[in-house]
Design an enzyme around this catalytic site. Structure first.
Site, mmCIF file in Angstrom:
data_model
loop_
_atom_site.group_PDB
_atom_site.id
_atom_site.type_symbol
_atom_site.label_atom_id
_atom_site.label_comp_id
_atom_site.label_asym_id
_atom_site.label_seq_id
_atom_site.Cartn_x
_atom_site.Cartn_y
_atom_site.Cartn_z
ATOM 1 N N THR A 163 -10.249 108.076 82.425
ATOM 2 C CA THR A 163 -9.461 107.590 83.563
ATOM 3 C C THR A 163 -9.839 108.263 84.883
ATOM 4 O O THR A 163 -10.311 109.407 84.885
ATOM 5 C CB THR A 163 -7.964 107.864 83.265
ATOM 6 O OG1 THR A 163 -7.193 107.580 84.425
ATOM 7 C CG2 THR A 163 -7.709 109.327 82.894
ATOM 8 N N ASP A 164 -9.540 107.580 85.973
ATOM 9 C CA ASP A 164 -9.762 108.183 87.297
ATOM 10 C C ASP A 164 -8.744 109.285 87.591
ATOM 11 O O ASP A 164 -8.914 110.059 88.535
ATOM 12 C CB ASP A 164 -9.723 107.116 88.407
ATOM 13 C CG ASP A 164 -8.414 106.338 88.504
ATOM 14 O OD1 ASP A 164 -7.497 106.593 87.707
ATOM 15 O OD2 ASP A 164 -8.309 105.467 89.384
ATOM 16 N N GLU A 165 -7.673 109.348 86.772
ATOM 17 C CA GLU A 165 -6.622 110.341 87.055
ATOM 18 C C GLU A 165 -7.118 111.771 86.880
ATOM 19 O O GLU A 165 -6.468 112.710 87.345
ATOM 20 C CB GLU A 165 -5.400 110.103 86.158
ATOM 21 C CG GLU A 165 -4.796 108.744 86.390
ATOM 22 C CD GLU A 165 -3.327 108.632 86.035
ATOM 23 O OE1 GLU A 165 -2.677 109.655 85.772
ATOM 24 O OE2 GLU A 165 -2.835 107.496 86.027
ATOM 25 N N LYS A 190 -6.573 114.112 79.363
ATOM 26 C CA LYS A 190 -7.777 113.262 79.409
ATOM 27 C C LYS A 190 -8.963 114.072 79.958
ATOM 28 O O LYS A 190 -10.090 113.949 79.477
ATOM 29 C CB LYS A 190 -7.542 112.024 80.268
ATOM 30 C CG LYS A 190 -6.576 111.002 79.698
ATOM 31 C CD LYS A 190 -7.022 110.367 78.394
ATOM 32 C CE LYS A 190 -8.189 109.417 78.542
ATOM 33 N NZ LYS A 190 -8.487 108.686 77.284
ATOM 34 N N TYR A 233 -0.721 114.089 81.223
ATOM 35 C CA TYR A 233 -1.610 113.024 80.731
ATOM 36 C C TYR A 233 -3.018 113.217 81.285
ATOM 37 O O TYR A 233 -4.003 113.244 80.539
ATOM 38 C CB TYR A 233 -1.063 111.644 81.134
ATOM 39 C CG TYR A 233 -2.117 110.547 81.074
ATOM 40 C CD1 TYR A 233 -2.630 110.107 79.845
ATOM 41 C CD2 TYR A 233 -2.620 109.963 82.250
ATOM 42 C CE1 TYR A 233 -3.611 109.123 79.798
ATOM 43 C CE2 TYR A 233 -3.597 108.977 82.199
ATOM 44 C CZ TYR A 233 -4.093 108.559 80.976
ATOM 45 O OH TYR A 233 -5.075 107.596 80.924
HETATM 46 P P1 NAD Z 1 -2.287 101.925 75.179
HETATM 47 O O1 NAD Z 1 -1.245 102.979 75.260
HETATM 48 O O2 NAD Z 1 -1.926 100.512 75.461
HETATM 49 O O3 NAD Z 1 -2.942 101.941 73.720
HETATM 50 C C1 NAD Z 1 -3.264 103.125 73.040
HETATM 51 C C2 NAD Z 1 -3.593 102.765 71.594
HETATM 52 O O4 NAD Z 1 -3.976 103.969 70.916
HETATM 53 C C3 NAD Z 1 -2.403 102.177 70.820
HETATM 54 O O5 NAD Z 1 -2.825 101.055 70.087
HETATM 55 C C4 NAD Z 1 -1.981 103.309 69.899
HETATM 56 O O6 NAD Z 1 -1.391 102.870 68.682
HETATM 57 C C5 NAD Z 1 -3.312 104.013 69.655
HETATM 58 N N1 NAD Z 1 -3.145 105.417 69.264
HETATM 59 C C6 NAD Z 1 -2.397 106.358 69.874
HETATM 60 N N2 NAD Z 1 -2.498 107.529 69.205
HETATM 61 C C7 NAD Z 1 -3.335 107.339 68.172
HETATM 62 C C8 NAD Z 1 -3.856 108.161 67.141
HETATM 63 N N3 NAD Z 1 -3.495 109.455 67.030
HETATM 64 N N4 NAD Z 1 -4.724 107.635 66.253
HETATM 65 C C9 NAD Z 1 -5.077 106.321 66.350
HETATM 66 N N5 NAD Z 1 -4.615 105.493 67.287
HETATM 67 C C10 NAD Z 1 -3.753 105.986 68.195
HETATM 68 O O7 NAD Z 1 -3.461 102.418 76.122
HETATM 69 P P2 NAD Z 1 -4.399 101.585 77.109
HETATM 70 O O8 NAD Z 1 -3.701 101.376 78.386
HETATM 71 O O9 NAD Z 1 -4.967 100.442 76.363
HETATM 72 O O10 NAD Z 1 -5.548 102.675 77.374
HETATM 73 C C11 NAD Z 1 -6.645 102.798 76.481
HETATM 74 C C12 NAD Z 1 -7.535 103.936 76.940
HETATM 75 O O11 NAD Z 1 -7.996 103.667 78.259
HETATM 76 C C13 NAD Z 1 -6.832 105.292 77.017
HETATM 77 O O12 NAD Z 1 -7.716 106.264 76.566
HETATM 78 C C14 NAD Z 1 -6.510 105.476 78.490
HETATM 79 O O13 NAD Z 1 -6.497 106.842 78.823
HETATM 80 C C15 NAD Z 1 -7.673 104.756 79.123
HETATM 81 N N6 NAD Z 1 -7.432 104.161 80.448
HETATM 82 C C16 NAD Z 1 -6.363 103.334 80.646
HETATM 83 C C17 NAD Z 1 -6.191 102.719 81.881
HETATM 84 C C18 NAD Z 1 -5.043 101.769 82.153
HETATM 85 O O14 NAD Z 1 -4.883 101.318 83.286
HETATM 86 N N7 NAD Z 1 -4.238 101.403 81.163
HETATM 87 C C19 NAD Z 1 -7.103 102.978 82.917
HETATM 88 C C20 NAD Z 1 -8.163 103.863 82.675
HETATM 89 C C21 NAD Z 1 -8.324 104.428 81.430
HETATM 90 O O1 DAU Z 2 -5.531 105.204 87.050
HETATM 91 C C1 DAU Z 2 -5.699 104.932 85.695
HETATM 92 C C2 DAU Z 2 -4.386 105.133 84.979
HETATM 93 O O2 DAU Z 2 -3.547 104.045 85.367
HETATM 94 C C3 DAU Z 2 -4.514 105.188 83.469
HETATM 95 O O3 DAU Z 2 -5.264 106.311 83.112
HETATM 96 C C4 DAU Z 2 -3.134 105.263 82.804
HETATM 97 O O4 DAU Z 2 -3.274 105.193 81.400
HETATM 98 C C5 DAU Z 2 -2.307 104.091 83.287
HETATM 99 O O5 DAU Z 2 -0.997 104.189 82.756
HETATM 100 C C6 DAU Z 2 -2.251 104.068 84.805
HETATM 101 O O6 DAU Z 2 -1.520 105.211 85.319
HETATM 102 P P1 DAU Z 2 -0.516 105.093 86.555
HETATM 103 O O7 DAU Z 2 0.443 106.199 86.476
HETATM 104 O O8 DAU Z 2 -1.245 104.903 87.828
HETATM 105 O O9 DAU Z 2 0.149 103.664 86.175
HETATM 106 P P2 DAU Z 2 1.665 103.165 86.182
HETATM 107 O O10 DAU Z 2 1.621 101.700 85.938
HETATM 108 O O11 DAU Z 2 2.539 103.986 85.308
HETATM 109 O O12 DAU Z 2 2.100 103.434 87.703
HETATM 110 C C7 DAU Z 2 1.380 102.838 88.775
HETATM 111 C C8 DAU Z 2 2.071 103.220 90.085
HETATM 112 O O13 DAU Z 2 3.359 102.597 90.116
HETATM 113 C C9 DAU Z 2 2.345 104.711 90.234
HETATM 114 O O14 DAU Z 2 2.212 105.078 91.593
HETATM 115 C C10 DAU Z 2 3.790 104.885 89.810
HETATM 116 C C11 DAU Z 2 4.394 103.550 90.225
HETATM 117 N N1 DAU Z 2 5.524 103.097 89.369
HETATM 118 C C12 DAU Z 2 5.343 103.067 88.023
HETATM 119 C C13 DAU Z 2 6.372 102.646 87.204
HETATM 120 C C14 DAU Z 2 6.212 102.629 85.698
HETATM 121 C C15 DAU Z 2 6.700 102.660 89.970
HETATM 122 O O15 DAU Z 2 6.824 102.667 91.214
HETATM 123 N N2 DAU Z 2 7.710 102.237 89.148
HETATM 124 C C16 DAU Z 2 7.606 102.231 87.786
HETATM 125 O O16 DAU Z 2 8.609 101.867 87.113
#
Ligand code: NAD
Ligand code: DAU
Length: 376
Positions: free
Chosen positions: A138-140, A168, A164
């Protein structure tokens, strides 16, 4: 189009029942018609077999298991003769990491290390030869950017702010170390915020859509002006395929959408799309009677500014020139009209897939929402 390297055709995919993992498995099986995938997923609260529904069982095998189970991972790599894996499995929600960081250390750090140990044992010690370990990150990990600062590059310092992000970042370091120390062929992609189908309504975009439809408040953290770089999940999956096929071992690639928006802008897009959808389609009113648009009002009335996350990151933005140059990556839904079209399509997906999201917002989800938003 580049021909698919057979090494990257058959894959072990961890976390493939989650949001991005499931979208990736779908895209991979479609774009590579002879490929096979084994999904290893523990089905935590975030995993959902419905995300994989409709896929050919002969090409997509599902194993319920934990990435921390190193012998199981070794066994899967040996049994299927897989030489590549894509690692999505993680605890992925910042709010949850603030309320309970331990699981993030366990899953994201210990879990990733378990996979690295398995890959090293099978691909380097037992059966040396070509292989690839793709770590999805992630970019975080870079922390927060000032509004006027240039976007993060792969050389920016790693300064994670939430548990988190720290977990990562730690996993990224382990992946890099296994490449440098043990010669593991590993690559890392650090991606920005994804939106699209199958995202659990605990993240901003689906949470706002679902709350509009249910007539529940739309919580905006702080002043709602936090900036994220929004990318359609299919663009992310495409970038992963490119990096898997042609990324250089040991390298990290930033994957973003060049599409910075505040949470408030995202909210306005959602509200406008839903209000208009109800004007166009009168039947929606009987499907979602509690939505303000069902009675001719606007979902904007549901907006509530609430207490921010402690340590909240103000802005993320990624410089994607390395991925453009070395992988041929470009976000297809880039800023402007294309983004708005892709975003509207996503809102439509949730409007028409209520059975999917209603099935995931049951008891456990309600308990979590109550805990996360109480006193906010
Ligand atoms: P998600 O939370 O939707 O899915 C995570 C999956 O991992 C689930 O299916 C869960 O059951 C599985 N899991 C969790 N713990 C486990 C374990 N111990 N063993 C096996 N499986 C397990 O997550 P996502 O949003 O699809 O993100 C996927 C990946 O991409 C993550 O690594 C996250 O850090 C990264 N990522 C997410 C975003 C985003 O915007 N969602 C952006 C950048 C990177
Ligand atoms: O940047 C990549 C990341 O993006 C991934 O690594 C994470 O897995 C993914 O969850 C996401 O993280 P964020 O914290 O940026 O996403 P989230 O959707 O939780 O929040 C996006 C923005 O919105 C953040 O500034 C917080 C705000 N927010 C979020 C929630 C859940 C609100 O204002 N209200 C809310 O209820």
């Amino acid at each position: 189009m580049r021909p698919m390297n057979p090494l990257h055709t058959n894959l072990l995919v961890t976390g493939g029942a989650g949001f991005i993992g499931a979208n990736f498995v779908r895209a991979h099986l479609e774009s590579s018609p002879t490929s096979r995938v084994v999904v290893l997923d523990a089905l935590t609260y975030a995993g959902n077999l419905a995300n994989l529904e409709g896929l050919d069982a002969n090409r997509c095998d599902f194993v319920r298991g934990d990435i921390r189970d190193t012998p199981l991972v070794c066994e899967l790599l040996r049994r299927h003769h897989f030489r590549a894996l894509v690692h999505f499995a993680a605890e992925s929600h910042v709010d949850r990491s603030i309320l309970g960081p331990d699981l993030f250390v366990e899953t994201n750090i210990v879990g990733t290390h378990s996979l690295l140990k398995a890959a090293r044992l099978v691909w380097i010690e037992e059966e040396p030869g070509a292989h690839r370990f793709h770590h999805v990150s992630t970019d975080e990990v870079y922390g927060s950017l000032e509004l006027s600062a240039p976007a993060f590059s792969e050389l920016s310092p790693v300064r994670p702010n939430s548990p988190y992000a720290a977990s990562k970042a730690a996993s990224d370091h382990l992946v890099r170390a296994y490449h440098e120390t043990f010669g593991l062929d590993a690559i890392i992609t650090n991606c920005s915020n994804n939106y699209g189908p199958y995202q659990l309504p605990e993240k901003l975009v689906p949470l706002l859509i679902v709350n509009c439809l249910l007539g529940e408040r739309l919580p905006l953290y702080g002043d709602g002006l936090h900036v994220r770089d929004w990318l359609h999940v299919q663009d992310h999956c495409h970038a992963i395929s490119l990096a898997l096929a042609s990324g250089t071992a040991g390298e990290t690639y930033n994957i973003g959408g060049e599409n910075e928006r505040t949470s408030l802008e995202i909210l306005r897009l959602i509200v406008s799309e839903i209000d208009h959808a109800f004007e166009r389609e009168p039947l929606l009113a009987s499907k979602y009677p509690n939505c303000p648009s069902a009675s001719g009002r606007s979902c904007a009335e549901l907006v509530a500014f609430v207490r921010d996350r402690p340590g909240a990151d103000r802005r993320y933005a990624l410089d994607i020139s390395k991925a453009r140059r070395e992988l041929g990556y470009a976000p297809r839904a880039v800023a402007g009209r294309a983004f708005e079209a892709a975003f509207r399509e996503t809102v439509r997906w949730y409007l028409t897939h209520d059975a999917w999201w209603k099935s995931v917002i049951g008891g456990q989800y309600r308990e979590w929402v109550a805990l996360n938003y109480e006193n906010r």
